[in-house]
Design a protein around this motif. Structure first.
Motif, PDB file in Angstrom:
ATOM      1  N   PHE A   1       0.856  -1.177   0.000  1.00  0.00           N
ATOM      2  CA  PHE A   1       0.000   0.000   0.000  1.00  0.00           C
ATOM      3  C   PHE A   1       0.895   1.230   0.000  1.00  0.00           C
ATOM      4  N   GLN A   2       0.849   2.025  -1.070  1.00  0.00           N
ATOM      5  CA  GLN A   2       1.721   3.182  -1.194  1.00  0.00           C
ATOM      6  C   GLN A   2       0.891   4.465  -1.293  1.00  0.00           C
ATOM      7  N   ILE A   3       1.233   5.431  -0.460  1.00  0.00           N
ATOM      8  CA  ILE A   3       0.629   6.763  -0.485  1.00  0.00           C
ATOM      9  C   ILE A   3       1.774   7.733  -0.724  1.00  0.00           C
TER      10      ILE A   3
ATOM     11  N   VAL B   1       4.976   8.455   1.821  1.00  0.00           N
ATOM     12  CA  VAL B   1       6.231   9.101   1.450  1.00  0.00           C
ATOM     13  C   VAL B   1       5.962  10.367   0.640  1.00  0.00           C
ATOM     14  N   SER B   2       6.687  11.428   0.979  1.00  0.00           N
ATOM     15  CA  SER B   2       6.739  12.671   0.191  1.00  0.00           C
ATOM     16  C   SER B   2       5.371  13.312   0.014  1.00  0.00           C
ATOM     17  N   ASN B   3       4.600  13.328   1.096  1.00  0.00           N
ATOM     18  CA  ASN B   3       3.311  14.018   1.091  1.00  0.00           C
ATOM     19  C   ASN B   3       3.378  15.252   1.992  1.00  0.00           C
ATOM     20  N   THR B   4       2.501  16.203   1.750  1.00  0.00           N
ATOM     21  CA  THR B   4       2.195  17.208   2.761  1.00  0.00           C
ATOM     22  C   THR B   4       0.871  16.807   3.388  1.00  0.00           C
ATOM     23  N   ILE B   5       0.893  16.628   4.707  1.00  0.00           N
ATOM     24  CA  ILE B   5      -0.291  16.153   5.427  1.00  0.00           C
ATOM     25  C   ILE B   5      -0.529  17.130   6.574  1.00  0.00           C
TER      26      ILE B   5
END
Length: 474
Positions: free
Chosen positions: A199-201, A237-241
């Motif tokens: 599962f990749q986000i 990985v590499s998100n703005t949350i």
């Protein structure tokens, strides 16, 4: 492609186009084409792939809108694939007729409080590209069984429920990438009651997914508490949350079933993200084998990182920080590990707000015992960190065993000091070691150690000589 207007659709947002779209699905070529316009649905379009064959719904460069005025999903896509993604595991005809149902370059908007976007069940390779889903109960729901789910360059925006919900699902391989998932009140990406692998986000903007009236909410929630659930092998990985503060809220929250069954949720990497402005930035409960690395975490009303009942958690190379530009509108910083084992907190920078407390208007007081708290833990390593401006202590270790603090800088730099001591050990423990650190003197002393904690201090450099520091540890 089957142009739905050729089958009687009007596309003016007033005439009911449901029957025309069903006609196009039944008698057309399987791929529905929606020219620019607003296509009103009064009921769900049910797509049974075993009957319709290959399916796709395509707009025109985003100029077509589906308006769901009925209850339930605008589209319900049902497949029959019951095995895994191995090419040898497909039943005859499934690959030829059911693979890769696709939605692209469409908007789906709700005009009913109970309207949702797309429900997928039993599907192989469902694909969403350039889809906008808004003002729905839930934007996308995946249930039952799915393989190789792809969502890219989509907008899941302003929904009453969840952005993309993986519920009661057996899933292998899902990738959510390059999308904007925001203002979904019950969560941006949510997994419940499911068995998930791979599962990749990646590379998304996931923000403001919160419900100020709910007890809990999260931008990304992996909930593995239901019997039979397990969620493993994934990346965030590499998100703005980012979010707005909500009671019990989190930017990223993992909930495992129990401390004894922590293996059911883990083997995940949370890396290179920016996470902020929620009650807790990252909350891990009953997890095993999670790496939190290379992130910027800020503005946690309760804690930046809260780890509970977990094992083999690695936290490395993160910046836990505040924004001094906000001056009297800052939020304090904090990390807490409790009832956890075999964890490492290495090469992190942990710096508190200038005031050592919340100064943002409306923020409830920060309740903590130290900038880094380790409570009821075993085999915990803290090394190579800078822990700056702690209050009331830099590091607190309480009722813990096998804790090693080494090679760290724990200092007070504020004009008005607030740190009482760099390190404090309390409660019964054993096998604890504090060595080769640089300590700043607190208001009381450098280190406060309860003899029952059984701590060895050696080779530390502080405002007094190491002899005095070591003697306090005996």
């Amino acid at each position: 492609m089957s142009n739905v207007r050729d089958f009687g659709a009007v596309g003016d947002g007033r005439a009911d186009d449901t029957a025309a779209i069903e006609h196009a699905l039944a008698d057309g070529e399987g791929a529905l084409e929606f020219p620019p316009g607003d296509y009103l649905l009064s009921r769900t379009i049910r797509v049974e792939l075993s009957k319709t064959g290959r399916f796709g719904a395509s707009g025109t460069a985003g100029a077509a809108k589906i308006v769901m005025a009925g209850t339930g999903p605008a589209f319900h896509v049902v497949g029959t694939h019951g095995k895994n993604a191995d090419p040898t595991g497909f039943a005859p005809g499934v690959w030829q007729r059911e693979r890769m149902p696709t939605f692209e370059h469409l908007e789906i908007e709700g005009r009913n409080p109970k309207a949702s976007g797309v429900l997928l069940e039993g599907v192989m390779q469902p694909t969403f590209v350039g889809v906008l889903l808004r003002q729905l109960e839930h934007a996308i729901v995946v249930r039952g069984r799915a393989r190789n789910v792809l969502l890219s360059a989509c907008h899941l925006y302003d929904n009453r429920g969840i952005g993309i919900w993986f519920d009661a699902l057996n899933l292998h391989q899902a990738i959510v990438t390059g999308s904007h998932i925001s203002y979904c009140r019950r969560g941006g990406i949510v997994v419940t009651q499911s068995e998930i692998r791979n599962f990749q986000i990646t590379g998304n903007d996931i923000e403001y997914n919160f419900d100020p009236e709910a007890e809990t909410s999260a931008d990304v929630l992996l909930d593995c508490r239901a019997e039979g659930s397990s969620i493993r092998e994934g990346t965030i990985v590499s998100n703005t949350i980012q979010a707005k503060h909500s009671p019990g809220g989190a930017n990223v929250r993992f909930l495992g079933p129990s401390a004894e069954l922590n293996r059911k949720l883990g083997m995940f990497t949370i890396a290179n993200n920016v996470l902020g402005s929620q009650n807790v930035n990252v909350h891990l409960v009953n997890c095993r084998g999670v790496v939190v690395a290379g992130n910027v975490l800020y503005a946690g009303y309760k804690r930046n990182l809260l780890v509970e009942g977990s094992r083999n958690i690695v936290v490395s190379g993160n910046s836990f920080d505040h924004n001094p530009d906000y001056h009297q509108h800052e939020l304090a910083t904090g990390v807490r590990f409790s009832n956890s084992e075999g964890c490492a907190f290495n090469s992190n920078i942990l710096e508190d707000a200038d005031a050592g407390r919340h100064t943002a208007p409306g923020a409830s007081p920060q309740v903590r015992d130290a900038l880094l708290e380790i409570v009821d833990c075993e085999r915990m390593t803290v090394s190579g960190c800078q822990i700056v401006d702690g209050a009331p202590y830099g590091v607190l270790v309480d009722r813990s065993r096998g804790v090693q603090i080494s090679g760290c800088t724990i200092v007070e730099r504020r004009a008005t000091p607030q740190m009482r001591a760099a390190v404090r050990f309390t409660g019964a423990g054993g096998g604890n070691l504090v060595c080769n650190n640089i300590f700043g003197r607190g208001l009381d002393e450098i280190a406060q150690v309860d003899p029952s904690s059984r701590v060895v201090l050696e080779g530390n450099h502080g405002d007094t000589d190491n002899t005095e520091t070591t003697r306090r540890g005996k």
